[in-house]
Each structure stands twice: as structure tokens, then as C-alpha cells.
Design a protein around this motif. Structure first.
Motif, PDB file in Angstrom:
ATOM      1  N   ALA A 124       0.831  -1.210   0.000  1.00 57.50           N
ATOM      2  CA  ALA A 124       0.000   0.000   0.000  1.00 57.50           C
ATOM      3  C   ALA A 124       0.861   1.253   0.000  1.00 57.50           C
ATOM      4  O   ALA A 124       0.549   2.239  -0.687  1.00 57.50           O
ATOM      5  CB  ALA A 124      -0.934  -0.002   1.208  1.00 57.50           C
ATOM      6  N   GLN A 128       0.023   4.415  -2.680  1.00 57.86           N
ATOM      7  CA  GLN A 128      -0.856   5.486  -2.204  1.00 57.86           C
ATOM      8  C   GLN A 128      -0.680   6.793  -2.965  1.00 57.86           C
ATOM      9  O   GLN A 128      -1.662   7.426  -3.356  1.00 57.86           O
ATOM     10  CB  GLN A 128      -0.629   5.728  -0.707  1.00 57.86           C
ATOM     11  N   ASP A 132      -3.435   8.718  -5.205  1.00 60.52           N
ATOM     12  CA  ASP A 132      -3.878  10.017  -4.716  1.00 60.52           C
ATOM     13  C   ASP A 132      -3.660  11.108  -5.757  1.00 60.52           C
ATOM     14  O   ASP A 132      -4.498  12.003  -5.906  1.00 60.52           O
ATOM     15  CB  ASP A 132      -3.139  10.369  -3.424  1.00 60.52           C
ATOM     16  N   GLU A 138      -8.904   3.991  -3.407  1.00 63.88           N
ATOM     17  CA  GLU A 138      -8.574   2.599  -3.105  1.00 63.88           C
ATOM     18  C   GLU A 138      -9.159   2.257  -1.740  1.00 63.88           C
ATOM     19  O   GLU A 138      -9.111   3.063  -0.811  1.00 63.88           O
ATOM     20  CB  GLU A 138      -7.072   2.346  -3.121  1.00 63.88           C
ATOM     21  N   SER A 140      -8.829  -0.815   0.950  1.00 60.19           N
ATOM     22  CA  SER A 140      -8.174  -2.081   1.289  1.00 60.19           C
ATOM     23  C   SER A 140      -9.021  -2.878   2.268  1.00 60.19           C
ATOM     24  O   SER A 140      -9.521  -2.334   3.251  1.00 60.19           O
ATOM     25  CB  SER A 140      -6.801  -1.833   1.912  1.00 60.19           C
ATOM     26  N   SER A 149      -3.087   5.573   7.176  1.00 57.00           N
ATOM     27  CA  SER A 149      -4.238   6.479   7.239  1.00 57.00           C
ATOM     28  C   SER A 149      -4.050   7.621   8.232  1.00 57.00           C
ATOM     29  O   SER A 149      -4.682   8.670   8.086  1.00 57.00           O
ATOM     30  CB  SER A 149      -5.507   5.704   7.624  1.00 57.00           C
ATOM     31  N   TYR A 166      -7.314   7.138   0.191  1.00 52.65           N
ATOM     32  CA  TYR A 166      -7.080   5.845   0.831  1.00 52.65           C
ATOM     33  C   TYR A 166      -8.126   5.554   1.904  1.00 52.65           C
ATOM     34  O   TYR A 166      -8.337   6.349   2.820  1.00 52.65           O
ATOM     35  CB  TYR A 166      -5.685   5.802   1.465  1.00 52.65           C
ATOM     36  N   ARG A 168     -10.047   1.925   4.155  1.00 53.35           N
ATOM     37  CA  ARG A 168      -9.931   0.494   4.450  1.00 53.35           C
ATOM     38  C   ARG A 168     -11.123   0.016   5.270  1.00 53.35           C
ATOM     39  O   ARG A 168     -11.683   0.757   6.079  1.00 53.35           O
ATOM     40  CB  ARG A 168      -8.631   0.185   5.182  1.00 53.35           C
TER      41      ARG A 168
END
Length: 414
Positions: A124, A128, A132, A138, A140, A149, A166, A168
């Protein structure tokens, strides 16, 4: 699961996204039938990045298949009228360099409006900035490295989100490591632990958060060692563990090394449990270690099999005939894909029933993911100000009779 390199890759996506959509939301149609007024459906591609080959492929294939299932269900139910979803799955083999190349490839495809993955936190990190720069979202289902994060200074209390693109659906090691420490100390009554990690972003970070909480509780470390994730001969470390008086081993890393490590410990007469995180909670850990009875692992969320919300997903996955198990991250992968589908649906709704066109489309979808909230396979799906899941639940598993069995579920008491 599974700081960031200083390399910043900027990608310029040339040309507008020539996607058009039309159709009524008032009636159900097959997504391939388009708008009902002669127009054809727009194609929206959801990218997938995961290890589809190599040591970690058991987890990666479960991710890919679950995204594929979500796409199939969205098309079958015409979830977004006028839009047909497809997937584009790329193999990162669990390594950062291929992941970075895959990110560039996905950004270069104008039909890709979101990506599910990767599995590994170290991968990741390599992706990223690329995503971005292109405003490509994305999500995850597996990354647990906190800095992804909350920034590199998160442990000192200075939390700053590095990338708006990002997200998740897996909770972080800021919770997983301490949760494991509390279980091992309070529940399993293990007070002297030998700490080992594989030096990767995920493994080292998980071990660090475990160590902090375990020693805070009053536990002591019998020793600390670092291994290479490709190591399979652990004889030197096994000797150190045996001589240390440890009553448990905590391993920060993944099952390809954790399985042989645990087996070699048992073979050498060190009949103490090995505990790890979600990176070892795979059926392949048990295949690699026939003496894994009594070993422990934590995993994000509640066990999918115990959730009423997951019953249809499990049945649909079986009916789809995938030869690979959905594994640890299957439900989270489905929910990751659905968060993108849900975002596209809201974007279409806000644009009068049509998918917008132009360079701003990816940014619009990214911003829509931030606002999604829905009942998913794994429970309520939504994201906080850092792009992290609002689902903070975790589960401890132990190996019983050749299978992972639930020991305890809950949230970290910090």
C-alpha cells in the motif's frame, strides 16, 4: 495487514472519461440492456490488486473472488441503472514494486473508478501517492498498518491523514496488537513472551503495538528477534526461545514464515503457543504446521460465519463455484467493492441518473466513498475522518482439531 517510500510518482491521465449513462431508476432491467431508450450501459471498472500468485496467494485469491462476486451481484440486480461493472485484477505477488506498477496501470485505465486492495501494508505504501495524484479511490480489505491512514507520527498523538484517496474496511494495528496483548496476558495467562517480527511494515508495526500494551499490563519480554520474511530455517531462534523461559511467542508477520517457525518450535520441544495477527489466520498456516494445535491469531472484525449479514454472501460465494476459499478477508473485500459500487450509485443519483463525464469523475467518486454508509457482509460499513473503518471489532482464534476456532470477540479496551 499488511515509512512509505520517499518516491512520489505523479500520473497524468490523458483524456476525458468518455462514459455516458442513461435510464430510469424506476424499473429493474438487466444491466447489459442499458437505459431502455436505445443507449448502452456505461462500463465502470473496479480494479483489484492482491497477491494472486506466490506464498500469500490463498489470501489474495479470496480477495479477488469476493470482488468478482460483488460485481456480479451488482450487475444481476442492476444496482446502478445504466452502469455495468467489471473487475480488473492484477497480481502484486505481495511485494511493493509490482504493486507500484499495478497502481500505474490502473490509473492509466480511464474506466477504473476505484480499486480494492492491496493485502499488504508495505505494498500500500508504494501505491498510495500514485492513486492520490489521480484521485483514484482505493479501499483495502486487509491493511492494518496505522501510518497508512493516520500518518507517521500517529503513535505520538499527532494524527494526520496523508491521502484522501485511501480507505480500508479492516481495523488497524493500533487496536489489533493491544487486543492480542490483553488476551494473551489476561485470558491465556501468559506473562513472559518472546517477540519476533519479519521487519516488514505490517509485521514490525504489529509487534510494536503488541509490545507496548503487553509490557504496560505487567508482562515481560523473554527476548526479541527479527527474521527475514523469506526465512524458513529458524533453528537459531528456536534455540534462543527454548533457553529464554518464554511461555509464549508473539510473531509479527504472515503465515508462510509463521507456520514453519511454530512447527520448528514444537519439534524442538518448545511446546508453547505462537500467537500472531490476521496475517497468520489462514488455513495455510495449519497446512504448513501440523502441530499448530493451541496456537493463536487475531483477525479483524467478527467471524464472518457467525454473522447473519454474511449468510447470503457465503451461500453466493459457494454457488459461484470459486475453487479458492474466501479466506480471512473475503467479506471485507466484498464490502470494499460494494463501498465503491455504492459511491458510484450515489454519484449517478446526484447527477440526474447519469454517470458524469470528465476529469473530475474520479474525485467525485472518491468523495462519495467518504460518505457511504450501508449494511454490509461484515456489518455496518462507513469510514471515519482518516478513511479508517468505523468497525473496531476483533476476534481471537485458536487452532483446534486442525481448524481455526473462535476464542473471543470484542473491542480493544484502551
Amino acid at each position: 495487514m499488511r515509512h512509505r517510500s520517499a518516491v512520489v510518482v505523479s500520473i497524468a491521465v490523458i483524456g476525458a472519461l468518455s462514459l455516458s449513462a442513461c435510464g430510469s431508476r424506476g424499473e429493474k432491467k438487466n444491466a447489459d440492456s442499458g437505459s431502455g431508450n436505445g443507449g448502452s450501459a456505461s462500463t465502470v471498472v473496479i480494479g483489484v490488486d492482491a497477491p494472486l500468485t506466490g506464498d500469500l496467494s490463498a489470501l489474495g485469491l479470496g480477495i479477488r473472488n469476493s470482488v468478482d462476486l460483488a460485481v456480479k451481484k451488482a450487475n444481476e440486480t442492476n444496482e446502478v441503472p445504466g452502469v455495468k461493472f467489471e473487475i480488473k485484477a492484477l497480481d502484486d505477488t505481495g511485494k511493493p514494486a509490482p504493486g507500484q506498477q499495478n497502481a500505474t496501470q490502473l490509473v492509466g485505465d480511464p474506466k477504473v473508478l476505484g480499486v480494492v486492495g492491496p493485502l499488504n501494508s508495505s505494498v500500500a505504501q508504494s501505491m498510495q501517492q500514485i492513486f492520490d495524484d489521480a484521485n483514484l479511490v482505493e479501499v483495502s480489505p486487509a491493511n492494518t498498518g496505522v501510518a497508512l491512514s493516520q500518518g507517521e507520527k500517529w503513535a505520538s498523538g499527532e494524527k494526520k491523514r496523508p491521502f484522501k484517496s485511501y480507505f480500508r474496511t479492516a481495523t488497524t494495528d493500533a487496536i489489533q496488537g493491544p487486543f492480542a496483548a490483553q488476551y494473551l496476558y489476561n485470558d491465556a495467562k501468559k506473562t513472559k513472551v518472546f517477540l519476533i517480527d519479519d521487519q516488514k511494515t505490517y509485521g514490525a508495526g504489529l509487534a510494536a503495538t503488541f509490545k507496548s500494551e503487553f509490557t504496560k499490563l505487567g508482562g515481560t519480554l523473554a527476548g526479541e528477534e527479527h527474521v527475514n520474511p523469506d526465512d524458513r530455517d529458524f533453528s537459531a531462534i528456536v534455540t534462543k526461545v527454548k533457553n529464554s523461559g518464554a511461555d509464549a511467542v508473539y510473531y509479527g508477520g504472515e503465515y508462510p514464515a509463521a507456520g514453519p517457525l511454530s512447527l520448528q518450535l514444537k519439534d524442538a520441544g518448545a511446546t508453547i503457543p505462537l500467537m500472531g495477527g490476521d496475517g497468520i489466520q489462514s488455513a495455510d498456516f495449519i497446512k504448513l504446521n501440523p502441530k499448530s494445535q493451541g496456537d493463536f491469531a487475531t483477525a479483524v472484525g467478527l467471524p464472518v460465519e457467525s454473522l447473519d449479514t454474511a449468510k447470503k454472501y457465503i451461500a453466493d460465494y459457494k454457488a459461484a463455484g470459486y475453487k479458492d476459499a474466501y479466506e480471512t478477508y473475503g467479506g471485507y473485500s466484498y464490502d470494499s467493492a460494494w463501498s465503491i459500487i455504492e459511491a458510484v450509485k450515489n454519484v449517478v443519483k446526484d447527477n440526474g441518473g447519469k454517470l458524469p463525464t470528465g476529469d473530475a469523475l474520479r474525485k467525485t467518486v472518491r468523495d462519495a466513498v467518504q460518505k457511504v454508509t450501508f449494511d454490509g457482509v461484515t456489518g455496518k460499513v462507513s469510514f471515519d475522518e482518516f478513511g479508517d473503518t468505523t468497525n473496531k471489532q476483533l476476534t481471537v482464534y485458536t487452532v483446534k482439531d486442525g481448524k481455526w476456532a473462535v476464542e473471543k470477540s470484542g473491542t480493544f479496551n484502551g
